[in-house]
Design an enzyme around this catalytic site. Structure first.
Site, short mmCIF file in Angstrom:
data_model
loop_
_atom_site.label_atom_id
_atom_site.label_comp_id
_atom_site.label_asym_id
_atom_site.label_seq_id
_atom_site.Cartn_x
_atom_site.Cartn_y
_atom_site.Cartn_z
CG ASP A 60 -2.20 0.70 1.00
OD1 ASP A 60 -2.34 1.28 -0.09
OD2 ASP A 60 -3.06 0.69 1.90
N GLY A 61 0.40 2.32 -0.62
CA GLY A 61 1.07 3.62 -0.50
C GLY A 61 1.80 4.11 -1.72
NE ARG A 89 -1.75 6.73 1.13
CZ ARG A 89 -1.82 5.75 2.03
NH1 ARG A 89 -1.46 5.97 3.29
NH2 ARG A 89 -2.23 4.56 1.68
CD GLU A 117 -12.52 -5.09 -3.66
OE1 GLU A 117 -11.31 -5.40 -3.80
OE2 GLU A 117 -13.38 -5.90 -3.27
CG ASN A 118 -6.75 -2.20 -6.81
OD1 ASN A 118 -5.91 -3.02 -6.49
ND2 ASN A 118 -7.13 -1.21 -6.00
CD1 TRP A 119 -11.03 -5.48 -11.48
CD2 TRP A 119 -10.09 -4.58 -13.30
NE1 TRP A 119 -10.24 -6.44 -12.06
CE2 TRP A 119 -9.66 -5.93 -13.19
CE3 TRP A 119 -9.62 -3.83 -14.38
CZ2 TRP A 119 -8.79 -6.52 -14.09
CZ3 TRP A 119 -8.75 -4.42 -15.28
CH2 TRP A 119 -8.34 -5.75 -15.13
CD GLU A 152 0.38 -12.57 15.79
OE1 GLU A 152 0.43 -11.36 16.09
OE2 GLU A 152 -0.21 -13.43 16.49
#
Lengths: 499, 240
Positions: B12-13, B16, B59-61, B196
């Site tokens: 992720d990121g 950004r 969902e990225n579509w 974890e």
């Protein structure tokens, strides 16, 4: 040739998976013998004329090579039914090839002497391949191979009377043919001087025109030189083919090299199926691809590696680029099957032939298909052939391309649908689609976002879950769209425009 | 101390990272490549047997078409660039998901080729979740069970898991989600049941081998505490 026909009737049981021929046609290096034999065949006036007028080998050499190979493999099939069916199909196909050459002499692909010569040149080239590779055949092996070739001829002809009965009698016949039977034909000149210089890329490399052009520039002249040097001396002299210094050494070196390679490399690498599967991924699981699983795995892996290492094509490759193509390109890639710059009956017959062999049609269905294409040709000729020279030129076509979606073409689509719909349920199922196009169903994306680009789906891509099938109207609409050049389609391209 | 058997990364990121540098979002995706390669190498040398990377979700579509096109091209180029070295390192590569027709055919072919090329490798198994959704996988498994007409009594956790895609995948021990976001985002829902989670603040393009090893250390520490019955430590926060 011999008075006592019964004594020399070839034994058909010689053919089949245990035969020497079967072994050869699964070896890649036999390809060199086949190419050389093709030159010898082309030098025969009858065959040469038929090749020039009807054959698609200049425009679509790869397709022709792969089809021929499949055909030979089916004739050598263990099941006599498969063999006879293929022989019937070939005979029907050859029956349609006849005409008059440029000197006004008539030719026919059913001429028994010409057909005997095809087999004779293949036999001689196979013997020569072994001799040049440094492994001359011994007497019994040659006798056995000759008997197999005679059996092969008799599968097609019903007898082998136009070939001498024994290999001892064969050589005088062969030498005599070289001196008296052959000519410096146009077909031979095309193969020797043009074919390798303008050979289209095999399907694997179609997306890399620059790479292919570069390799062709380097390899083309060498191959042609090699081919010339490997022809019988007498023919070279008669045809006035000069000899470049060193070409004999080249020829010998190539033969020896391939002989050694086929002994040293893993067997899977030098098998014809492997190479065909590599060059044309859509055929990897076609007929003749029944390898042992381990071989298959090796082959699949080698192919995967090769594809991953092949540099990426520019974004707009043949099948993934824009869906619409220019009338000019459509003319060159699809309509002009013989590559002579004109569309005439042999071009459309070649399309019908390709469809018929893909679907393995029986005689009736094949007849209907050819009739439909013939009707389309008559319509095309009357609509587009402005100067009445019996063929449609590029300009004539470009001037009136829109009128292509005509009633006769709809009839072609109808027949195509009927023949492809083998179970007659009025829809084309995924299997039937695959049999015709050797590729999976096109995937229709849910959103219309550049939908056309995704219509081009190669084999191996997923089919939409379960409900995939083609209705008659959708099939006909797509066929018309394709034939009118309005739209590219992976399926029809694989069928009709593959090199 | 042995490494976790199965580590997964939610990468992720990227967007950004690019925005912070006033670059287009695509630059962030491009910068992600070296992090991916670093993490693959680090987990292999640390003895991780299974590594899963969340590259693209169902969902990225919804992202803009341009970005999707760029991503598809980038994935394809990256895959081809590293195919041979993956094979040479004995890594078995697999793709989880990959069923949407919008995936370009060339990319789908390359993915299939990479899987074929590395299928018999016995080193680490690298699973790349591409066009993946955890719920969809569970629905697929349910469908498969129904299609096989398995009686309701015979469906248990084990038989259900056997019908998931890539059924030989063991449970995930550790999930690393970069950029500080603390969500599951529909990622391998079934397999992360006992995992974890650590949530380093770092954005994915900056994530490197040393950060990865740090996460492994954090995981080990937690496990040690987990076994300590006298002072059970609640596990609420990430490693940083």
């Amino acid at each position: 040739m011999t008075a006592d026909a019964t004594a020399t009737d070839p034994d058909l049981s010689l053919l089949g998976p245990g035969s020497m021929l079967h072994g050869y046609c699964h070896e890649v290096r036999w390809g060199m013998a086949v190419v050389r034999a093709t030159v010898l065949e082309a030098a025969h006036p009858q065959i040469g004329a038929a090749l020039v007028e009807n054959s698609t080998f200049v425009a679509h050499p790869w397709r022709r090579v792969f089809n021929t190979l499949g055909s030979v493999q089916r004739i050598l099939d263990a099941d006599p039914e498969v063999r006879d069916r293929e022989a019937d199909r070939l005979n029907r196909m050859h029956h349609r090839i006849s005409g008059t050459d440029e000197h006004g002499r008539s030719y026919s692909a059913m001429d028994p002497d010409a057909r005997a010569w095809v087999v004779a040149s293949l036999f001689e080239s196979t013997v020569e391949l072994n001799r040049m590779s440094g492994l001359s055949m011994n007497g019994p092996a040659m006798e056995r191979l000759y008997a197999e070739f005679r059996a092969f001829l008799s599968v097609l002809e019903g007898d082998a009377d136009h070939l001498p009965a024994t290999s001892a009698e064969f050589w005088p016949y062969f030498d005599d043919m070289i001196v008296r039977g052959l000519e410096n034909t146009e077909a031979m000149r095309i193969i020797l001087f043009e074919l390798f210089g303008r050979m289209p890329a095999p399907p694997l490399l179609r997306g890399h025109p620059a790479f292919w052009a570069a390799s062709r520039v380097m390899a083309g002249p060498v191959i042609a030189e090699f081919l010339k040097a490997s022809l019988p001396d007498a023919l070279r002299r008669r045809a006035g083919l000069g000899e470049t210094p060193g070409s004999q050494i080249l020829a010998r070196g190539v033969y020896l090299g391939t002989g050694v390679a086929s002994r040293l490399l893993p067997p899977a690498w030098t098998r014809t199926d492997t190479v065909v599967g590599l060059l044309d991924p859509t055929r990897a699981d076609g007929p003749g691809g029944q390898l042992l699983t381990t071989l298959r795995r090796q082959q699949a892996r080698a192919a995967a590696l090769l594809r991953l290492l092949t540099p990426l094509a520019s974004e707009r490759s043949a099948s993934e680029g824009s869906a619409a193509r220019s009338a000019e390109r459509f003319f060159a890639e699809v309509l002009d099957q013989t590559g002579d710059g004109y569309v005439s009956w042999p071009d459309l017959a070649a399309m019908a032939r390709e469809v018929a062999s893909r679907l393995d049609l029986d005689a009736d269905a094949e007849e209907r298909l050819f009739d439909a294409f013939a009707a389309w040709w008559r319509e095309l000729a009357s609509a587009l052939d402005a100067d009445r020279d019996g063929r449609v030129s590029r300009e004539e076509y470009a001037g009136a391309a829109s009128s292509l979606a005509s009633p006769a073409l709809v009839a072609v689509a109808e027949v195509l649908f009927d023949t492809a719909d083998t179970d007659g349920d009025q829809t084309i199922s995924a299997e039937e689609y695959k049999a015709l196009f050797r590729t999976a169903f096109p995937r229709t994306p849910p959103a219309p976002r550049d939908g056309a680009a995704h219509d081009a789906t190669p084999a191996g891509a997923g089919v939409r879950n379960g409900d995939a099938s083609y209705s008659r109207s959708r099939f006909i609409r797509e066929f018309l769209d394709f034939m009118a050049g309005r739209r590219a389609s992976a399926g029809y391209d694989s069928l009709l425009s593959q090199p | 101390m042995s490494a976790p058997l199965h580590v997964a990364c939610v990468m992720d990121g990227n967007g950004r990272w690019a925005e912070q540098r006033h670059l287009p979002r695509t630059a962030g995706h491009r910068a992600a490549e070296s992090a991916v390669i670093d993490v693959i190498e680090a987990s292999r040398t640390a003895g991780v047997r299974w590594l899963s990377l969340y590259a693209f979700s169902t969902e990225n579509w919804r992202r803009p078409d341009d970005e999707i096109d760029f991503l598809m091209g980038l994935v394809r180029r990256t895959l081809r660039k590293h195919a041979l070295s993956m094979c040479a390192r004995g890594i078995r590569c697999r793709f989880l998901g990959v069923s949407d027709p919008r995936i370009p055919v060339g990319l789908a072919r390359d993915m299939a080729d990479l899987m074929e090329l590395t299928r018999d490798n016995s080193g680490m198994t690298l699973t790349i979740a591409f066009d993946h959704g955890g719920r969809r996988d569970i629905v697929e498994a349910a469908r498969a069970l129904i299609r096989e007409r398995v009686p309701a009594d015979e469906v248990d956790e084990r038989s259900f898991a056997a019908h998931l895609p890539c059924p030989d995948t063991p449970d995930v021990d550790l999930v690393i989600r970069t950029s500080g976001e603390q969500r599951i985002s529909n990622f391998m829902l079934w397999q992360v049941a006992y995992a974890e989670w650590v949530f380093p603040e770092m954005l994915w393009p900056d994530f490197r081998a040393e950060h990865f090893l740090e996460c492994l250390r954090a995981y080990r520490k937690r496990e040690r505490r987990f076994g300590d019955v006298r002072s059970p430590t609640p596990m609420v926060k990430g490693s940083r």
